[in-house]
Design a protein around this motif. Structure first.
Motif: not given
Lengths: 112, 867
Positions: B577-595, B654-662
């Motif tokens: 966790p202190i040298n971590y690289g995996r990421s996604t750009s598929s995260a979305s949330w309410e009010g996210k600027d889709p562009t 949601s990201f990677w097709g998983i819908d969840g809550k914070i």
């Protein structure tokens, strides 16, 4: 020898140049000496002598024509200067004087 | 004349003749010889050639030879012998000075040789590829959600395919993977090796040499494998051909055929591997690589010239974005090209633009090397001129005997060159002696390569340049001595020489102060890095790699581990966790600027993660076993800020097709090195079995705990390697470079001040000697030892202070510049500057005082009796 300083080999070279007259250049001088005196002359020794004689003013030189046999190089023809002639005469004269000064008895080897 | 008339005389004697013969004579002398040759040739050709040579040799005599000033040369040679003798006698008469001089030079030159060996090694990295100047690496700039652009070498596979198909400028596209660890062997005889997947043309583009097999089609088949000499030696012995077409088993799953053996990868390659498998085999098993949104292998393009590279660079820039419109998996990504050869030294990217990297350290060290040489030169100059009074009589006598100024400056140049030559030879010896220790320090295998021409150029260059620099000043100054004064022995040196000496001392000490300032700032920053509160308790935390299917049995593993008394908590995660690289750009949330496409880091973990890592929750709660949290997420502060809710709790994500809550917000922690700002991050425990490391918190006896952990791991996963790492150690490893450079900087700062002090010692004893009668008179009139000490040290103290004043602005500018690289950095502390000043001051003054004390305690009778 006073103001005309000249060595034995230089004298020979100077005389050879005089003998050859208008055809006196390196090789001809060398041959002349070798033929007449029956001694080997190296190009180096002769060259040095010629140089020295020219420096002393006994000789003067000028370039002739280039020939193929000389690899396209010109001949340097030498001529005895009047001063050179005086030097030769002086040498001869000195020798003569010396000869004359020898008492007859000195060369009388009969008793030895 | 016969047809052979044009045959020429032997060439070598002729050349010799032309070389030595007087210009006035050459024409007819050569003519004479040619004529003679031609005449003789008609009789016997070989004889003629021989005689020609003899004649030429006989011509080599005064009167014919051109004006070489041969006679003069001989005199010079004799004089050189005399200079040599005098230099040696002088050094023996003034052993102390000579030793100081030599020591300063040797230490300076040896240090700079060491540094430059290191620099040369750094610069030579990846330079052995024959086509090196044509290879360009493709990089991907990903715009992060915090506005920062991160750059990565992992490139979507379709991009490479597209470039190959549609870019005429690109002649080849080669790919290579990141390092992968696989178990390779025959039957039971298996060992884990690190290797890579590479495309067919990888071997032809890069210059890795095969000792067996055919470079052009070794990787043609899906089941081809190339192995290094080391691996081949393990299974097939030393005859590399033997290994070919044998089969090896990979990860107990696939059988592959050895199609080649390559030379072990040297230290000068950043791409290292012990085996190569076909990329196609990997692609066939991994569908995800065909998505434009996923970065896969490192991609290299072969482009003939830089003009074409520029064209490709501008055309490729938006290629990913053009192909990912509407793809939910893709962020805002641009593509840049970077020359492969430069990637080692220029590996830092700042907002998608190359911004240095190791080249910074290479530059720093080169400057340090030059500084050390200059400091050593200054010493030599100062000591020689200070000592020159002792040579006054000698110089006077030489002049009386007819030596010209030129001859005397030749003498002093000669002495300088003699000294530097000896010093260079000794330095080489010293370097060879300390190289093993130095290699240990910098973790390289450096050596002086005497077969390399540049080594000789360097050593010769140093001798000449140092000799020249250190000889010029004495060689100009000393011959100018007044004849009468110098023969009397007393000489008053012109005032400017004293100023010059002082100026040089100031310069020396300014450099030393600068180096100390630099070193202490680097130290402070490294200390800051290592002790910074990362938001994770990194002490006593062990990460164990979960090999094979161990992660599928994570619960059992955790239960077993928890039974060990020293273990307080266990969790698992998809990476350190202190040298971590995996990421996604598929995260979305309410009010996210889709562009806007944003990269957000994702850590896959389990319910115990927050507690085990010692992280602190800012709001909300941590994961809990009782509640079903598999679709609930914890985000960090940065992510919370990005998402922009006033209260992010219970909001959908949601990201990677998983819908969840914070469900919680964790305090920011450093998930990458301190050069980078903290990136937004999501922690999920949707599938703990996708973790790759177990994170274990230990309290008490670490040794016993480790043994117990190993036991448990081996029991659950027999046959697999036990691979563990302390998180704090792993963290320190990230800054290995900085640590090395700081160690180097410390050593060379010490050396620089040492050399400066040697010079100062010489100067101080010189001035004490000059003033010995003054000191005697003062003592007779009642001056105390301490008064005389102060008198003698005063001048030099002033110089130290001036040096400090000079060093501070440069020090400030340079260190601030370096610190600016870090997102998280220590503040520049004026105390460090003062400390550096005080250290140099104290060392300098102590040196002077030690020498002065000697002078001050001398009985005045001794110094005055000659009056």
């Amino acid at each position: 020898m006073g103001k005309y300083s000249i060595g034995e080999f230089e004298e020979v070279v100077l005389l050879a140049v005089a003998i050859l007259f208008e055809n006196a250049y390196g090789i001809s001088i060398k041959k002349e000496i070798e033929n007449r005196l029956d001694r080997k002359v190296s190009v180096g020794a002769m060259r040095t002598a010629l140089n020295r004689l020219e420096d002393k003013g006994y000789l003067e030189s000028e370039f002739g024509e280039a020939t193929a046999i000389r690899g396209g190089k010109r001949k340097r023809f030498f001529k005895v200067t009047p001063y050179g002639k005086m030097a030769l005469e002086k040498v001869m004269e000195t020798r003569k004087q010396l000869w004359e000064a020898i008492p007859a008895i000195a060369f009388d080897f009969k008793f030895v | 004349m016969n047809p052979q008339a044009n045959l020429t005389p032997p060439k070598i004697p002729l050349k010799f003749l032309r070389w030595f013969c007087n210009d006035n004579l050459i024409e007819d002398v050569e003519g004479d010889l040619s004529e003679l040759f031609n005449a003789r040739r008609n009789q016997n050709q070989a004889w003629a050639r021989l005689l020609f040579t003899v004649d030429v040799l006989l011509l080599f005599r005064p009167g014919i030879v051109r004006n070489f000033q041969f006679a003069l040369r001989l005199i010079k040679y004799a004089m050189l012998r005399n200079y040599f003798k005098i230099a040696i006698r002088n050094s023996f008469r003034h052993k102390g000075y000579a030793l100081l001089n030599l020591l300063g030079l040797v230490v300076g030159i040896a240090s700079s040789i060491l540094i430059l060996l290191w620099v040369d090694n750094e610069v030579g990295m990846d330079k052995f590829h024959v086509n090196g100047d044509k290879i360009y690496q493709v990089f991907r700039n990903m715009k992060q959600s915090n506005g920062v652009v991160t750059t990565t070498g992992t490139v979507p596979k379709p991009l490479g395919d597209l470039v190959m198909a549609e870019y005429p400028e690109v002649s080849e596209v080669a790919r290579i993977s990141w390092p992968v660890d696989l178990n390779i062997g025959i039957a039971e005889d298996v060992a884990e090796e690190e290797g890579r997947f590479a495309s067919k043309n990888f071997l032809s583009l890069f210059s890795f040499q095969l000792v067996a097999g055919d470079k052009n089609n070794a990787l043609n088949e899906l089941n081809s494998i190339l192995i290094s000499q080391t691996v081949a030696g393990k299974y097939f012995g030393d005859n590399w051909e033997n290994a070919l077409s044998h089969s090896l088993r990979v990860d107990d799953q696939y059988d592959v055929i050895v199609t080649g053996v390559f030379e072990d990868i040297g230290d000068n390659s950043t791409l290292d591997f012990d085996f190569i498998l076909s990329t196609q085999a990997f692609f066939n098993l991994n569908e995800w690589v065909n998505d434009w949104g996923n970065g896969s292998f490192y991609t290299f393009l072969s482009i003939d010239d830089s003009e074409k590279a520029r064209i490709v660079g501008s055309r490729i820039f938006n290629e990913i974005n053009d192909h990912t419109e509407g793809n939910s998996n893709a962020g805002d990504e641009t593509v840049i090209l970077h020359k492969f050869e430069d990637t080692y030294l220029h590996s830092n990217f700042d907002n998608g633009v190359v911004s240095g990297g190791r080249i910074d350290y290479v530059n720093i060290m080169t400057v340090v090397a030059i500084f050390l040489l200059v400091v050593a030169c200054i010493n030599f100059m100062n000591l020689t001129t200070a000592q020159s009074n002792k040579r006054a009589k000698e110089i006077g006598l030489r002049k009386v005997m007819g030596a010209q100024k030129r001859a005397i400056s030749t003498q002093f140049f000669f002495e300088a060159f003699l000294f530097t030559t000896i010093a260079v030879l000794l330095s080489v010896l010293v370097v060879m002696l300390v190289l093993p220790a130095f290699n240990n320090l910098v973790d390289k295998s450096l050596f002086i390569d005497f077969t390399e021409l540049k080594t000789w150029y360097f050593l010769g260059g140093v001798t000449v340049v140092m000799g020249f620099l250190s000889g010029t000043y004495p060689a100009i100054l000393l011959p100018a001595f007044n004849l009468i004064e110098s023969s009397k022995g007393g000489i008053k040196q012109p005032a400017f020489t004293a100023y010059l000496r002082k100026g040089l001392v100031i310069f020396q000490f300014a450099i030393s102060t600068l180096l100390i300032i630099g070193t202490s700032v680097i130290y402070k920053q490294i200390d800051y890095i290592l002790t910074k509160d990362l938001g994770i308790d990194k002490e006593n935390l062990v990460a164990v790699r979960m090999e094979g299917d161990l992660s599928k049995r994570l619960e059992t593993y955790k239960t077993e581990l928890s039974r060990i008394p020293e273990i307080t908590a266990v969790s698992a995660a998809s990476g350190n966790p202190i040298n971590y690289g995996r990421s996604t750009s598929s995260a979305s949330w309410e009010g996210k600027d889709p562009t806007e496409g944003y990269e957000v880091k994702v850590i896959l973990s389990d319910e115990d993660f927050i507690e085990t890592m010692g992280m602190e929750m800012l709001s909300g709660r941590s994961f809990s076993k009782q509640l079903t949290d598999s679709t609930n997420f914890i985000i960090n502060e940065a992510a919370s800020k990005l998402i922009g809710f006033d209260d992010p709790l219970e909001k959908d994500l949601s990201f990677w097709g998983i819908d969840g809550k914070i469900i919680g917000v964790v305090k920011n922690f450093n998930s990458s090195d301190l050069y980078e700002p903290i990136a937004p991050l999501i922690i999920t425990c949707v599938d703990p079995s996708r973790s790759s490391i177990a994170l274990i918190r230990i309290e008490g006896n670490i040794g016993e705990a480790l043994i117990a952990i190993e036991e448990v791991t081996q029991k659950l996963n027999p046959g697999a390697d036990f691979d563990y790492q302390f998180i704090d150690q792993a963290y320190a490893d990230i800054y290995e470079n900085e640590l090395t450079v700081s160690a180097l900087a410390t050593i060379f700062a010490v050396i620089s001040i040492l050399i400066s002090c040697l010079g100062l010692l010489g100067l101080a004893s010189y001035s004490a000697e000059q003033r010995s009668r003054e000191i005697g008179v003062r003592k007779v009139h009642g001056a105390s030892v301490s008064q005389i000490l102060i008198l003698l040290s005063k001048d030099y103290s002033r110089l130290m202070i001036l040096a400090f004043v000079l060093a501070v602005p440069f020090g400030y500018y340079l260190t601030q510049n370096w610190l600016d690289n870090f997102e998280f950095r220590t503040a520049l502390d004026p105390f460090l500057f003062i400390l550096a000043g005080v250290i140099t001051f104290v060392i300098g003054v102590l040196t002077v005082a030690a020498k002065s004390y000697q002078a001050a305690t001398v009985n005045p009778v001794n110094s005055l009796k000659h009056e």
